[in-house]
Design an enzyme around this catalytic site. Structure first.
Site, mmCIF file in Angstrom:
data_model
loop_
_atom_site.group_PDB
_atom_site.id
_atom_site.type_symbol
_atom_site.label_atom_id
_atom_site.label_comp_id
_atom_site.label_asym_id
_atom_site.label_seq_id
_atom_site.Cartn_x
_atom_site.Cartn_y
_atom_site.Cartn_z
ATOM 1 N N GLU A 31 9.814 -5.155 1.487
ATOM 2 C CA GLU A 31 9.329 -4.210 0.467
ATOM 3 C C GLU A 31 9.219 -2.799 1.051
ATOM 4 O O GLU A 31 8.368 -2.007 0.648
ATOM 5 C CB GLU A 31 7.972 -4.659 -0.092
ATOM 6 C CG GLU A 31 7.931 -6.045 -0.668
ATOM 7 C CD GLU A 31 8.772 -6.201 -1.924
ATOM 8 O OE1 GLU A 31 9.312 -5.182 -2.410
ATOM 9 O OE2 GLU A 31 8.889 -7.328 -2.418
ATOM 10 N N GLY A 32 10.109 -2.482 1.982
ATOM 11 C CA GLY A 32 10.063 -1.205 2.681
ATOM 12 C C GLY A 32 9.172 -1.346 3.898
ATOM 13 O O GLY A 32 8.013 -1.742 3.780
#
Length: 581
Positions: free
Chosen positions: A392-393
């Site tokens: 998610e980054g």
């Protein structure tokens, strides 16, 4: 909760406790949904954890179908498409309680979140009718395909291409997507490709699409029970009606969905941390050394207290953010509501993932040698936790996004940072140590306000010194992000405890007060160190001395007795053998 609150406004505004949502505000219906999820995991998933860890696709799909039958896949799907359409608090509670299911919780999260939500938010009517009922029931499982071998954090650097066929009826996709959760058994893929090599676009691609194939399972450190495979596209023929959203607007889908994924990931970390505290307190009470349960040893109690303190802060942030999004939905479209709190979503992801790492690590330490063996569940939790700081980054990318997002808002006049910086100049002359007046949490409220001033002081100097070149000063941006994270978390914990006190009495709120005091004082120390490091990186000599003198005024305080506070905090958790809030 009161009126709509702008994203990032916590930097310059002082909120009242009633303006934030806290776990103590859950309705009976929301608590029932949480318990239903917990019961499903305990009854349907936990007995099969060992088999799930062996990558039994069939079992995972069966369990997802069972979850769909009781509404646990359709929380964010509108009723018009056979969904349940729950509020965002309830949806977050489902995510939190699914985490107890280990890798199954990840399979669930990828399906209902980043896999399904792009169609919920960006699909046209035909696409929604075609896919959402099956996704909500578990008849079909979704996966999200963004990362590539050469582009992880740089999502827009993807090389996968899409070319329109001569008859104009299909796009031919070529490229490889990597680390795709659920890929081994998913039926529907949301895949990003560049139309004509430059227009970043999302597509809905069915598993049986000619030219689509699935690579071998990755051999991972943790989350072994979740499927993670490459998705290979070789002239994959995708009908034009499967374009999701607009050609060239795929970045809007990708980034908005990631915002939701980040705060939902934080919720999952909360659920895992609560289970780690249960396992650790139970073990500490049962394990005896020197004819004494190790739970009676102060250093073990300190570990339990530290786990609870960090969890309290992160949990306060997650549900404050969920409450902000829920409230924003009254005046904004869903995507506008989540985009409003992009910085807060990144904070959720960073804070909760790093909290879980600490909690799982201390859990292993409390278990001693047994914690290093697969016989005890804490070993798997320790390995599983590590991925949360990457997907998610990465936390590094999210740390760069936070100051970038907030500074852009300030430049647009949406956050009055300049006015706050100007006020700070006059306030510096009157700052003194806030003496304890006997009012619960008044000292901590002062520390939160000082933290905001410290953040504005350091950030203002950084912007003034580097101006447009600030984007290249990643260490300074990282420090600015950490100041923001600490401020938001400190305030969230403080407001939660204050709200609890207002709703009950001091005795009933004593544990919340102690947790908030410990969290705020700990993070205030971090604020001071980060600020010092930042100033030393920007200036030297007499200029640095002058700035450090100002910082000393901003951070002057009397330290709290951590030893006594932690010993007190640990007791109710050890007695209950769980996160006792």
């Amino acid at each position: 909760m009161s009126d709509f609150i702008r994203g990032g406004s916590f930097l310059t505004e002082t909120l009242a406790p009633e303006q934030v949502f806290t776990p103590e505000d859950f309705t009976e219906e929301q608590r029932t949904i949480a318990q239903t999820t917990a019961d499903f995991i305990a009854g349907n998933v936990t007995p099969h954890l060992e088999q799930i860890e062996k990558l039994d696709y069939g079992l995972t799909r069966t369990l997802l179908r069972e979850a769909g039958e009781i509404g646990l896949l359709g929380a964010d799907i509108p009723e018009a498409y056979d969904g349940v359409a729950l509020d965002k608090i309830s949806s977050t509670l489902i995510t939190e309680n699914m985490a107890r299911g280990g890798s199954f919780g990840l399979s669930h999260g990828a399906h209902v979140g980043i896999g399904t939500l792009p169609i919920v938010f960006f699909g046209n009517e035909e696409q929604k009718q075609r896919y959402l009922p099956a996704l909500g029931s578990g008849e079909k499982i979704a996966a999200y395909c963004l990362t590539e071998p050469g582009s992880g954090s740089d999502a827009l650097g993807a090389k996968t291409k899409a070319l329109l066929s001569e008859d104009g009826r299909h796009y031919r996709l070529n490229g490889t997507k990597q680390y795709i959760t659920n890929a081994g058994f998913a039926d529907v893929f949301v895949i990003y490709a560049k139309v004509d090599g430059d227009k970043f676009t999302a597509f809905i691609v069915d598993r049986d699409t000619p030219g689509l194939s699935i690579g071998p399972e990755e051999k991972k450190m943790g989350i072994k029970g979740s499927s993670t495979c490459p998705v290979i596209l070789e002239d994959a023929s995708v009908p034009v009606e499967n374009v999701l959203g607009e050609i060239g607007k795929g970045h809007q889908i990708a980034f908005n969905i990631l915002n939701i994924g980040r705060y939902k990931l934080g919720a999952g970390c909360i659920g895992s941390a609560k289970w780690a505290i249960h396992l650790s307190t139970k073990y500490a009470n049962a394990r005896a050394q020197f004819n004494t349960p190790i739970a009676r040893f102060p250093l073990i109690q300190e570990k339990i207290a530290d786990m609870a303190i960090e969890l309290y802060g992160a949990e306060s942030v997650i549900y404050r953010t969920a409450g902000l999004i829920e409230k924003a939905l009254e005046v904004k479209e869903p995507l506008q509501a989540t985009a409003e709190y992009a910085a807060e979503c990144s904070i959720c992801k960073i804070l909760a993932s790093e909290m879980l790492d600490q909690v799982a690590d201390e859990g292993v330490q409390i278990h001693g040698g047994y914690g290093y063996t697969q016989e005890y569940e804490i070993e798997r939790m320790y390995r599983d936790a590590r991925i949360n700081r990457i997907f998610e980054g990465t936390n590094e990318i999210n740390r760069l996004l936070i100051p970038d997002t907030l500074l852009k808002r300030a430049m647009k006049g949406e956050i009055p940072l300049l006015a706050a910086a100007q006020r700070l100049q006059s306030e510096l002359f009157t700052l003194g140590v806030h003496m304890d007046d006997g009012v619960p949490l008044s000292v901590e409220a002062d520390l939160v306000e000082r933290s905001k001033k410290t953040l504005i002081f350091v950030a203002g100097l950084a912007v003034q010194k580097y101006q447009k070149a600030l984007a290249q000063e990643q260490e300074i941006l990282r420090n600015m992000a950490d100041l923001v994270i600490n401020v938001f978390a400190m305030e969230s914990a403080l407001l939660r405890a204050k709200k609890k006190l207002a709703q009950s009495n001091q005795e009933q709120a004593s544990l919340s007060i102690d947790l908030a005091r410990a969290f705020v004082n700990r993070r205030f120390g971090a604020i001071e160190q980060i600020a010092k490091q930042s100033l030393a990186a920007m200036e030297e000599g007499d200029t640095l001395r002058a700035q450090l003198s100002i910082l000393k005024k901003l951070t002057r305080h009397l330290p709290v007795n951590e030893k006594a506070l932690k010993r007190k905090i640990a007791q109710p958790f050890l007695e209950a053998e769980k996160y006792a809030l």
